[in-house]
Write a protein that holds these residues in place. Structure first.
Motif, PDB file in Angstrom:
ATOM      1  N   GLN A 180     -20.554 -29.823  -6.781  1.00 40.81           N
ATOM      2  CA  GLN A 180     -19.754 -29.530  -7.967  1.00 40.81           C
ATOM      3  C   GLN A 180     -20.622 -29.315  -9.208  1.00 40.81           C
ATOM      4  OE1 GLN A 180     -15.741 -29.855  -8.135  1.00 40.81           O
ATOM      5  NE2 GLN A 180     -16.620 -28.793  -6.357  1.00 40.81           N
ATOM      6  N   SER A 181     -21.903 -29.003  -8.987  1.00 43.58           N
ATOM      7  CA  SER A 181     -22.802 -28.805 -10.113  1.00 43.58           C
ATOM      8  C   SER A 181     -24.029 -28.031  -9.649  1.00 43.58           C
ATOM      9  CB  SER A 181     -23.235 -30.153 -10.719  1.00 43.58           C
ATOM     10  OG  SER A 181     -23.888 -30.948  -9.733  1.00 43.58           O
ATOM     11  N   SER A 188     -23.828 -32.684 -17.170  1.00 47.58           N
ATOM     12  CA  SER A 188     -23.293 -33.864 -16.484  1.00 47.58           C
ATOM     13  C   SER A 188     -24.286 -35.014 -16.472  1.00 47.58           C
ATOM     14  CB  SER A 188     -22.916 -33.515 -15.043  1.00 47.58           C
ATOM     15  OG  SER A 188     -21.930 -32.512 -15.008  1.00 47.58           O
ATOM     16  N   SER A 189     -25.570 -34.671 -16.299  1.00 49.29           N
ATOM     17  CA  SER A 189     -26.588 -35.723 -16.281  1.00 49.29           C
ATOM     18  C   SER A 189     -27.909 -35.156 -16.782  1.00 49.29           C
ATOM     19  CB  SER A 189     -26.757 -36.318 -14.874  1.00 49.29           C
ATOM     20  OG  SER A 189     -27.325 -35.369 -13.985  1.00 49.29           O
ATOM     21  N   ASN A 225     -20.856 -30.509 -24.285  1.00 57.77           N
ATOM     22  CA  ASN A 225     -20.858 -29.078 -24.037  1.00 57.77           C
ATOM     23  C   ASN A 225     -21.888 -28.433 -24.953  1.00 57.77           C
ATOM     24  OD1 ASN A 225     -19.290 -26.604 -22.866  1.00 57.77           O
ATOM     25  ND2 ASN A 225     -19.494 -26.190 -25.039  1.00 57.77           N
ATOM     26  N   GLU A 239     -28.298 -31.440 -15.091  1.00 58.94           N
ATOM     27  CA  GLU A 239     -27.234 -31.127 -14.139  1.00 58.94           C
ATOM     28  C   GLU A 239     -26.102 -30.470 -14.914  1.00 58.94           C
ATOM     29  OE1 GLU A 239     -24.316 -33.297 -10.839  1.00 58.94           O
ATOM     30  OE2 GLU A 239     -25.530 -34.513 -12.220  1.00 58.94           O
ATOM     31  N   ASP A 280     -22.356 -29.057 -15.027  1.00 63.50           N
ATOM     32  CA  ASP A 280     -21.062 -29.230 -14.365  1.00 63.50           C
ATOM     33  C   ASP A 280     -20.507 -27.872 -13.931  1.00 63.50           C
ATOM     34  OD1 ASP A 280     -18.275 -29.810 -13.774  1.00 63.50           O
ATOM     35  OD2 ASP A 280     -18.563 -31.682 -14.855  1.00 63.50           O
ATOM     36  N   ASP A 281     -20.030 -27.799 -12.697  1.00 65.21           N
ATOM     37  CA  ASP A 281     -19.423 -26.566 -12.183  1.00 65.21           C
ATOM     38  C   ASP A 281     -18.213 -26.934 -11.322  1.00 65.21           C
ATOM     39  OD1 ASP A 281     -19.012 -23.884 -11.729  1.00 65.21           O
ATOM     40  OD2 ASP A 281     -21.006 -23.489 -10.929  1.00 65.21           O
ATOM     41  N   THR A 282     -17.421 -27.863 -11.840  1.00 65.14           N
ATOM     42  CA  THR A 282     -16.300 -28.394 -11.072  1.00 65.14           C
ATOM     43  C   THR A 282     -15.307 -27.311 -10.680  1.00 65.14           C
ATOM     44  OG1 THR A 282     -14.447 -29.955 -11.117  1.00 65.14           O
ATOM     45  CG2 THR A 282     -15.046 -28.947 -13.205  1.00 65.14           C
ATOM     46  N   ARG A 340     -11.547 -27.654 -14.384  1.00 66.30           N
ATOM     47  CA  ARG A 340     -12.526 -26.555 -14.400  1.00 66.30           C
ATOM     48  C   ARG A 340     -12.526 -25.805 -15.731  1.00 66.30           C
ATOM     49  NH1 ARG A 340     -16.096 -23.907 -11.752  1.00 66.30           N
ATOM     50  NH2 ARG A 340     -16.390 -21.683 -12.010  1.00 66.30           N
ATOM     51  N   TYR A 378     -14.654 -27.928 -18.192  1.00 62.12           N
ATOM     52  CA  TYR A 378     -16.049 -28.299 -17.958  1.00 62.12           C
ATOM     53  C   TYR A 378     -16.913 -27.221 -17.303  1.00 62.12           C
ATOM     54  CZ  TYR A 378     -14.539 -33.046 -19.018  1.00 62.12           C
ATOM     55  OH  TYR A 378     -14.038 -34.156 -19.640  1.00 62.12           O
TER      56      TYR A 378
END
Length: 221
Positions: free
Chosen positions: A66-67, A110-111, A163, A200, A202-204, A209, A212
């Motif tokens: 998801q990322s 994300s991280s 973001n 990382e 985010d590509d949820t 979606r 993010y």
């Protein structure tokens, strides 16, 4: 019907006059249009260089992925380069004859590791068609950037959980001039002396979606 007849009369009255002679051209430029395009989760991915000659390609989001990652992993010292794909065709896209006013790439971090790193990042316009990642897309010589921008300031821990909006107007202008059907970017560490640092993105594919996932916002005429 009365409006139609009035319009015809105006055309006839102005036929032999210049625009200024008929009251001037007060229309001005056409209004700008802004569109927001989410990345294509089926083609987003990253490539990890695991040795001088070996790579691991991960493409397409799934329940377990998801990322995407960019930078040098401080745990393994291996480098990741992320790839995002934004379709420009179809509803909500950007017409091929559009004049680009601005373009911004929004990514949610994300991280970030390690917490002490200051990570310089390049955003490169690339073109890989069909949009299937292969190992050589990692290589800037085999898959050279068509244009690039440096993210300023570099990424730090303060970007985690936020973001980040990046001005990619010059890249979008290049994509239009080249007639690209997808706006594709490679996100990588701006290499000089190697810096251990990994973001990382985010590509949820979940319900959040729209909030993010990577998004390209383009304003054009």
């Amino acid at each position: 019907m009365m409006r139609y007849l009035r319009a015809i009369g105006m055309i006839v009255a102005c036929a032999g006059l210049s625009l200024t002679g008929c009251g001037g051209d007060s229309r001005g430029p056409p209004p700008a249009i802004t569109t927001q395009i989410l990345s294509d989760s089926g083609f987003d991915g990253d490539i990890q260089q695991t040795s001088l000659t070996t790579y691991t390609v991960t493409q397409g989001m799934s329940p377990s992925v998801q990322s995407v990652f960019a930078g040098i992993d401080p745990a393994s010292s291996t480098e990741f380069r992320a790839f995002l794909d934004f379709p420009l065709n179809g509803a909500g896209g950007v017409p091929g004859n559009a004049v680009i006013e601005s373009a911004f790439l929004d990514i949610f971090i994300s991280s970030f590791q390690p917490s002490t790193a200051t990570l310089p990042i390049l955003i490169e316009l690339v073109a890989f068609q069909p949009p299937t990642l292969i190992e050589t897309d990692f290589d800037r010589t085999i898959q050279p950037p068509l244009a690039y921008v440096r993210v300023t300031p570099p990424f730090t821990l303060r970007d985690m959980g936020t973001n980040v909006s990046i001005d990619v107007t010059s890249l979008m202008v290049q994509a239009q001039q080249r007639g690209l059907v997808d706006f594709q970017v490679r996100i990588m560490e701006d290499l000089g002396p190697a810096i251990l640092g990994l973001i990382e993105i985010d590509d949820t594919t979940g319900v959040d979606r729209a909030k993010y996932a990577p998004q390209l916002t383009v304003t054009y005429f």
